[in-house]
Write an enzyme that holds these catalytic residues in place. Structure first.
Site, PDB file in Angstrom:
ATOM      1  N   ASP A 403      13.260  -9.337  -1.677  1.00  0.00           N
ATOM      2  CA  ASP A 403      14.309  -8.944  -2.623  1.00  0.00           C
ATOM      3  C   ASP A 403      15.070 -10.171  -3.131  1.00  0.00           C
ATOM      4  OD1 ASP A 403      15.740  -7.157  -4.139  1.00  0.00           O
ATOM      5  OD2 ASP A 403      17.039  -6.475  -2.504  1.00  0.00           O
ATOM      6  N   GLU A 406      14.667 -13.541  -7.992  1.00  0.00           N
ATOM      7  CA  GLU A 406      14.704 -14.137  -9.348  1.00  0.00           C
ATOM      8  C   GLU A 406      14.780 -15.675  -9.322  1.00  0.00           C
ATOM      9  OE1 GLU A 406      15.641 -10.075  -9.211  1.00  0.00           O
ATOM     10  OE2 GLU A 406      16.854 -11.676  -8.368  1.00  0.00           O
ATOM     11  N   ASP A 471      17.220  -2.583 -10.195  1.00  0.00           N
ATOM     12  CA  ASP A 471      18.279  -1.635  -9.810  1.00  0.00           C
ATOM     13  C   ASP A 471      18.630  -0.705 -10.964  1.00  0.00           C
ATOM     14  OD1 ASP A 471      18.325  -2.830  -7.342  1.00  0.00           O
ATOM     15  OD2 ASP A 471      20.016  -4.136  -7.798  1.00  0.00           O
TER      16      ASP A 471
END
Length: 792
Positions: A403, A406, A471
């Protein structure tokens, strides 16, 4: 004649193609070095080489720079192919049997063709200003553009200037210009793609200035791009995924249902949740542990990367107990090591963190606390991180959730071993997946990895990445954007793009939304409800009606395992996405921008319900086929838009006439999967004279099982002639596969009258459902032929 055809092709391309030029660039010379063509100009040189007859790569090296051959995306080795070079007074033609390049010396131009059809041409080519280095191209006036990674912009992305900087967009709905996963890749409705083979951040401008232009803008790096052509959409995507790498087959259990939330706080809660699935007889194959596995609190503990003993007193036993129930354990990890975490001192001592320009660990604040970031580009950082994965894989952990990759916060002046943050930002998630994938190849060579991540780069599929769409808001708007995102990313090589089913962000208890999202989930790549814990994401904790509807969807997902696993095989071999836009086979204008209806494999047409309280919706049925309602067998002729009545229990789903759909009965988890007894549905359509289908099978866990000969392939063929229907079923096995006997329950749909005769087989005709049921026994790898004499 050939010159006349070429001239006509130029005319077809339009004036923007003809006027391509950079007035300041002057041709100097041509050099031919085996397969490499070098074109020298006054301001630099072009290096042009073919990878195949459908892929050509061009690099521009400005004066004073040295060519950088290192690609983070390309894995294909050029075929043994050379250009045929034809030089004339004012032109050079570089030709293969497919792709060709036309260079005009004065005024200088480069244009690309496929089988003499114009694809794209440089306009200004390479241009540099104070902010960016740019590669500039012409577009024709009417082509539709796709790509740029994951966005919610509508299928046609022309008119947008797309930032290339992976960044989360928390709670997005119907519109999101920048998301977790960007790619310097564009597809055109004119059947070509351009991939800009460079990692640093920048922009992809898809004609935002409305001047029929395409620009790739970057802060630094390679001025390299590949032009990819194809004979059709499947071929084009096959070529691109050959260039950047095919996706390894995922483990079969990854097609099952996941139990996931943000998050499970203890070992007891984890076990109790799975026990509830078992009690309710709702199939489930895996449970995902979010960040509470290593800390009690949301903030301050990221980077601990050890089971918290208070909450998870015996993790090895928990993992083993879950495995005994047929359930895999997946753990979340993040690349951030907080200064308050148990591993901070170790990370500093081992020197595995991103640095300041002065060489000290770079620390900064973000949502979860004060942090450093693992430098996965540094061998020591890569090795340290892999050891975490190795340790817990040895515990029995079956998959990994990476997670915030980026990375979520990544200061521009932070330094990695191979460059600044902005130079490697977009390939951080890509290299993170590669780290895990290559670790499995070395340490766990008999296990297929499961790598769930939300950020990557061109070619991340080659390292087994399974991306999700971030999300998304738990709202109807959030649901509405999901088919577009998945379809676009599937075209760009990421065939397993999917969403948090039910939506992630917000405490919105909407049972209709949840039901419709899970129904859509049946026909998209990964079935993983996940959300913030205020409102349960798991069906076992929803009210009885919603739970029952969810159970029905999940059971259908499991019944379709043979069909879906065959799609996994097709993706692995050809790069074909599991979800496919209608324009893959229907050339009507509306199909090129339709994200409301799509194909699931070749056989299913799916139209998700993405609005609240609607009793009907319009569905376009692609031309060239008849379509049969999956639930009622009602026939719809292709090439029209119909208003379809809706019901609570399913979404509009249709099967192409002539299709074979292999299915099984529901199972609790995939450890019970086998093909000893399965159903084969054939959708008879008298207009379809011949059709084929296939079913791929292996053990579901061995990497490269097909290449190792550890597989079986069932092929199905139909032929309809003179009112005789012939069905052939053939089984072939790899050299290292053990055949098992099979009972195939062949169910033929759309038979309005009892057949006169079925040769060599018992059969049952169901008058009400207009179906024939024929049991077929396969005792060895062989061919069975069923002849059915139909009644006029």
């Amino acid at each position: 004649m050939r010159l006349l055809k070429l001239f006509l092709c130029f005319l077809i391309a339009g004036s923007s193609f003809l006027n391509a030029q950079n007035a300041d660039r002057k041709f100097v010379s041509l050099h031919h070095k085996n397969a490499l063509i070098e074109i020298k100009t006054n301001d630099g040189s072009y290096q042009i080489k073919p990878y195949s007859t459908k892929i050509v790569e061009t690099s521009f090296i400005p004066n004073g720079e040295v060519y950088n051959p290192n690609s983070h995306a390309v894995v294909l080795k050029p075929e043994n192919i050379e250009f045929k070079v034809t030089e004339k007074e004012n032109s050079i033609r570089l030709s293969t049997d497919g792709v060709s390049v036309q260079i005009t010396k004065t005024p200088f131009k480069i244009a690309y063709f496929y089988k003499n059809k114009p694809l794209i041409s440089e306009r200004k080519g390479y241009v540099k200003n104070e902010e960016f280095e740019t590669l500039d191209f012409n577009l024709t006036t009417n082509e539709i553009l796709y790509g740029g990674g994951a966005r919610a912009l509508g299928m046609n992305r022309r008119g947008n200037r797309l930032q290339l900087y992976n960044r989360a967009d928390y709670g997005y709905e119907t519109h999101s210009e920048l998301m977790n996963f960007t790619m310097p890749l564009v597809y055109s409705s004119n059947l070509y793609a351009v991939h800009f083979d460079n990692a640093p951040i920048g922009y992809l401008d898809l004609d935002s200035k409305k001047d029929n232009s395409l620009q790739y803008e970057t802060i630094s790096g390679r001025k390299t791009y590949q032009v990819v052509a194809g004979d059709n959409w499947k071929d084009l995507i096959n070529q691109y995924t050959s260039l950047t790498g095919k996706q390894p087959m995922i483990p079969r259990w990854a097609l099952g249902n996941f139990s996931s939330r943000f998050g499970y706080h203890s070992q007891e809660e984890t076990i109790n949740t799975i026990d509830q699935f078992l009690e309710d007889e709702i199939p489930v194959d895996a449970i995902i542990l979010d960040l509470y596995w290593f800390g009690k609190e949301l903030k301050g503990t990221m980077g601990n990367l050890e089971f918290l003993k208070d909450s998870f007193p015996n993790p090895k036993k928990m993992i083993a107990d879950l495995k005994a129930k047929g359930v895999k354990t997946i753990l979340i990890t993040e690349p951030f090591i907080l200064t308050t975490s148990n591993k901070w001192d170790e990370a500093v001592e081992k020197d595995i963190l991103g640095k300041t320009k002065e060489g000290k660990p770079y620390t900064y604040d973000f949502y979860f606390g004060n942090t450093g970031i693992i430098d996965i580009f540094k061998p020591e950082g890569k090795a340290w991180f892999w050891n975490i994965y190795k340790k817990f894989t040895d515990y029995g952990v079956a998959g990994w959730w990476g997670d915030l990759g980026e990375p979520e916060v990544h200061p521009s002046d932070l330094q990695h071993a191979t460059g600044s943050a902005d130079e490697v930002h977009n390939i951080y998630g890509h290299n993170w997946a590669k780290l895990i994938f290559e670790g499995y190849q070395k340490e766990f060579p008999n296990q297929r990895p499961f790598i769930l991540m939300r950020a990557g780069y061109s070619g991340s599929q080659h390292y087994g990445m399974i991306p999700w769409s971030g999300d998304v808001n738990r709202s109807w708007g959030g649901l509405q954007s999901q088919p577009e995102i998945a379809l676009q990313m599937g075209m760009q090589g990421m065939g397993y793009m999917h969403s948090d089913l039910g939506g992630f962000a917000g405490a919105n208890l909407d049972d209709e939304l949840y039901t419709r999202w899970l129904q859509y989930g049946v026909f998209q790549p990964i079935y993983r409800p996940h959300a913030q814990e205020d409102v349960p994401s798991e069906p076992v904790f929803r009210e009885p009606k919603t739970k029952a509807l969810a159970k029905k969807s999940i059971e259908l997902r499991y019944r379709l395992l043979p069909y879906n696993y065959t799609l996994v095989f097709e993706n692995n071999q050809q790069g074909t996405p599991l979800m496919r836009p209608l324009f893959f086979e229907d050339s009507s204008v509306s199909s090129f921008t339709n994200d409301k209806t799509y194909l699931w494999g070749d056989s299913f047409l799916v139209s998700p319900v993405v609005n609240s309280g609607v009793s009907a919706q319009e569905v376009y049925f692609p031309s060239g086929a008849n379509w049969y309602d999956f639930y009622t067998d009602e026939k719809v002729v292709g090439g029209q838009t119909n208003t379809v009545q809706l019901n609570q229990e399913s979404i509009p789903t249709y099967v192409r006439g002539g299709s074979f759909i292999p299915m099984i009965q529901p199972i609790q988890n995939t450890t019970l999967y086998n093909l000893r007894n399965f159903d084969l549905h054939f959708y008879f359509d008298k207009t379809v004279k011949e059709s084929t289908g296939q079913l791929y099978n292996d053990d579901g866990e061995t990497p490269n099982a097909f290449e190792k000969g550890m597989y079986e392939m069932l092929t199905f063929e139909s032929e309809f002639k003179n009112n005789n229907l012939i069905i052939e079923i053939e089984s072939k096995i790899g050299k290292n596969y053990q055949f098992t006997n099979k009972v195939i329950n062949l169910q033929i749909h759309n038979i309005s009258k009892k057949p006169k005769k079925v040769t060599g087989n018992m059969f049952t005709w169901d008058k009400n459902n207009q179906t024939i049921l024929i049991p077929v026994l396969l005792n060895n790898p062989s061919e069975k032929k069923i002849k059915i004499k139909l009644t006029h």
